[in-house]
Design an enzyme around this catalytic site. Structure first.
Site, PDB file in Angstrom:
ATOM      1  CG  ASP A   1      -0.339   6.507 -29.475  1.00 17.92           C
ATOM      2  OD1 ASP A   1      -0.488   5.746 -29.636  1.00 17.92           O
ATOM      3  OD2 ASP A   1      -0.163   5.903 -29.998  1.00 17.92           O
TER       4      ASP A   1
ATOM      5  CG  LEU B   1       3.574  12.759 -32.286  1.00 19.83           C
ATOM      6  CD1 LEU B   1       3.642  13.091 -33.573  1.00 19.83           C
ATOM      7  CD2 LEU B   1       2.313  12.472 -31.269  1.00 19.83           C
ATOM      8  CG  ASP B   2       3.405   5.554 -30.322  1.00 18.76           C
ATOM      9  OD1 ASP B   2       4.247   5.942 -29.085  1.00 18.76           O
ATOM     10  OD2 ASP B   2       2.333   5.138 -30.174  1.00 18.76           O
ATOM     11  CE  LYS B   3      10.706   3.269 -36.844  1.00 19.51           C
ATOM     12  NZ  LYS B   3      11.400   1.998 -37.041  1.00 19.51           N
TER      13      LYS B   3
ATOM     14  NE  ARG C   1      -0.004   1.921 -31.183  1.00 17.85           N
ATOM     15  CZ  ARG C   1       1.366   1.475 -31.139  1.00 17.85           C
ATOM     16  NH1 ARG C   1       2.123   2.377 -30.479  1.00 17.85           N
ATOM     17  NH2 ARG C   1       1.535   0.402 -31.522  1.00 17.85           N
TER      18      ARG C   1
END
Length: 350
Positions: free
Chosen positions: A5, A160-162, A265
């Site tokens: 991210d 990409l993050d989960k 984030r």
């Protein structure tokens, strides 16, 4: 890349000395600016497929040596230390093809762009050995995936993050993989995300420039440092534009110019408006109807989000074989669309 991210992160293991959970011993040369990092910590940064406890056991058993000698996990690595790394055989079989439906946004003989759903891990790793994007890709494309990062990351150029949905790029051969990875490394890939933030950003357009490093106590978490000389931190830059405002919430478009782990984030949390339903950086892992409508009974309440409200919306890159520019968009996921509908209904600006 990494990058996830930010949240979309170049898969830096592409240049790491050891393929994912390799059986073959290799030699590593330490590159550090300051000699303050523990051996197990340094290895864990480069060998993400292994847990820190696995690496510690390998050090203590003599499978990992420093300059030809046995060492301890607490040893502080020095620049130019030579590490011999012989990890035990993998505990798990190679990823198996799984018939998991995928939304293919674009593909040709060299590459594909997938609309990754939320709650899907990109590649197998500790705790997630099935149900990953790689398992699904192997079923869909069979042997037509790059092996540049090893079989555990077949086809994966960036991550990409989960719980981040949206566009992710897949390479079908090693040459294409290398050329795409170079575009990520040289910041020639245009990435655009959409997020619902908890809070109201002050400006309609701005940028967040704040260096990012691993959290000192929680290795799964990243944090901003204000120390410009911190050797463990990396420069990070994110541009944003407000798309829609609500009372207490903001729909924002973010363009990360660097690809640090969890970058969007972390940056939005640093700006005081964390991504909605982001437990790690915002404190809550869900968003409910009762957060918008006071007095709802338990029976009337409903869950709007059970994951962070972050979506990789657009990816633009130069095709490594044709040199044409490719731009692909992924429509917002249904849970994000519904959340926006509820915000428009119950939290409009007056």
């Amino acid at each position: 890349m990494s990058p996830t991210d930010g949240d979309d992160e170049l898969d830096t293991e592409a240049v790491a000395p050891i393929p994912a959970r390799s059986r073959e011993p290799v030699e590593m040369v330490v590159r550090v600016k300051q000699e303050t990092m523990r051996l197990d910590q340094y290895l864990h940064m480069h060998l993400a497929d292994y847990s820190r406890s696995e690496l510690q056991r390998a050090i203590e058993s003599g499978g990992i040596t420093v300059n030809g000698r046995a060492s301890k996990p607490s040893y502080k690595v020095r620049n130019n230390d030579r590490l011999h790394v012989a990890m035990p055989a993998p505990e798990y079989d190679l990823p198996q093809p799984e018939d998991i439906p995928l939304d293919v946004l674009y593909q040709d003989e060299f590459l594909a762009v997938i609309n990754k759903p939320a709650n899907m891990v990109v590649h197998p790793a500790k705790g997630n050995w099935s149900g990953t994007l790689v398992n699904a890709l192997q079923f869909l494309f069979h042997e037509h995936l790059s092996r540049e990062n090893g079989v555990y990351r077949a086809g994966i150029v960036h991550r990409l993050d989960k719980d981040t949905s949206g566009v992710i790029l897949v390479a079908k051969d090693d040459q294409t993989h290398r050329e795409l990875a170079l575009q990520f490394e040289t910041r020639k890939v245009f990435k655009e995300y959409v997020a619902i933030a908890a809070g109201e950003l002050d400006r309609d357009t701005d940028y967040i420039e704040a260096r990012i490093k691993h959290h000192s106590h929680d290795r799964e978490k990243m944090t901003v440092t204000t120390d410009p000389n911190d050797p463990l931190a990396k420069d990070a830059l994110s541009y944003y534009e407000v798309l829609e405002r609500f009372r207490g919430f903001t729909l924002v478009r973010v363009q990360p110019r660097t690809g640090r782990t969890h970058q969007i984030r972390v940056h939005l949390a640093f700006a005081g408006c964390p991504v909605l339903a982001d437990k790690m950086y915002g404190g809550r892992d869900r968003f409910l109807m009762s957060d918008l409508i006071a007095g709802l009974s338990r029976e009337e309440d409903d869950t709007l989000l059970e994951r962070q409200a972050l979506h990789a919306f657009r990816l633009r890159f130069r095709h490594p074989r044709t040199a044409e520019w490719i731009e692909v968009e992924a429509p917002l996921a249904p849970d994000l669309r519904r959340t926006l509908e509820m915000l428009r209904e119950h939290r409009p600006l007056r």
